[in-house]
Design an enzyme around this catalytic site. Sequence first.
Site, short mmCIF file in Angstrom:
data_model
loop_
_atom_site.label_atom_id
_atom_site.label_comp_id
_atom_site.label_asym_id
_atom_site.label_seq_id
_atom_site.Cartn_x
_atom_site.Cartn_y
_atom_site.Cartn_z
NE ARG A 59 -14.45 -13.39 -36.97
CZ ARG A 59 -14.25 -12.09 -37.12
NH1 ARG A 59 -13.01 -11.61 -37.06
NH2 ARG A 59 -15.23 -11.26 -37.31
CD GLU A 96 -22.35 1.81 -35.74
OE1 GLU A 96 -21.57 0.84 -35.69
OE2 GLU A 96 -22.74 2.45 -34.76
P1 AMP Z 1 -22.70 -7.79 -40.12
O1 AMP Z 1 -22.99 -6.66 -39.19
O2 AMP Z 1 -23.70 -8.92 -39.97
O3 AMP Z 1 -22.54 -7.34 -41.52
O4 AMP Z 1 -21.32 -8.41 -39.62
C1 AMP Z 1 -20.14 -8.12 -40.28
C2 AMP Z 1 -19.03 -9.08 -39.95
O5 AMP Z 1 -18.48 -8.65 -38.72
C3 AMP Z 1 -19.43 -10.53 -39.82
O6 AMP Z 1 -18.71 -11.24 -40.78
C4 AMP Z 1 -19.00 -10.92 -38.44
O7 AMP Z 1 -17.98 -11.89 -38.55
C5 AMP Z 1 -18.38 -9.70 -37.81
N1 AMP Z 1 -19.03 -9.26 -36.57
C6 AMP Z 1 -19.94 -8.28 -36.42
N2 AMP Z 1 -20.26 -8.10 -35.13
C7 AMP Z 1 -19.56 -9.02 -34.45
C8 AMP Z 1 -19.46 -9.35 -33.05
N3 AMP Z 1 -20.15 -8.71 -32.11
N4 AMP Z 1 -18.63 -10.35 -32.70
C9 AMP Z 1 -17.92 -11.01 -33.65
N5 AMP Z 1 -17.95 -10.74 -34.96
C10 AMP Z 1 -18.77 -9.75 -35.35
#
Ligand code: AMP
Length: 171
Positions: A59, A96
């Site tokens: 995205r 995770e």
């Molecule tokens: P991160 O945990 O910051 O590494 O997030 C990883 C990827 O997952 C990011 O690019 C977000 O686009 C997506 N992502 C993580 N959590 C969410 C959520 N609750 N809603 C939408 N996208 C998420």
Amino acid sequence: MEELKEIIRDVHDFPKKGIVFKDITTLLADAKSFHKMIELLGNRYTGKHVDKVIGIEARGFIIASAVAYKLEAGLVLARKPGKLPAETFKKTYALEYGTDALEIHVDAIKHGENILIVDDVLATGGTMAATVDIVEAMGGSMMECCFMAELEFLNGRSKLPKDKVYSLLKF
Ligand code: AMP
């Protein structure tokens, strides 16, 4: 800003139980909201000499592409392993459960170029932190980590360079 926040759809228990997924497709599909979001993000960097905008799969590509176009900057893709055809720089990072990795073409960033990294949602910050590591290892000059939305309760900012994180919408 509240209007933009409200048009993002919450999907409960996706992709797994307990997660509230921020579904940005509802914002992208609304002409006024999409245009406003790109204008607000792009205007922040207008005149700041961004050489390259990096979009994170998948995205992040959508937002980074429109922002790069507006800034007349180059667009660079940070992709999941095995997707980019030429030689890449790769960074593995912790999830995770288990690990994931991102790759950028070795010739996509030149030493000293001003780099803006764009993704849709800042959650735990691991994905962006890995991208920052790649940019710095390749000699890029990190301008900012830019997100359309931030899930503040996850404190992903703590993993990213201090004072170099911006999010348009905070949840
Ligand atoms: P991160 O945990 O910051 O590494 O997030 C990883 C990827 O997952 C990011 O690019 C977000 O686009 C997506 N992502 C993580 N959590 C969410 C959520 N609750 N809603 C939408 N996208 C998420």
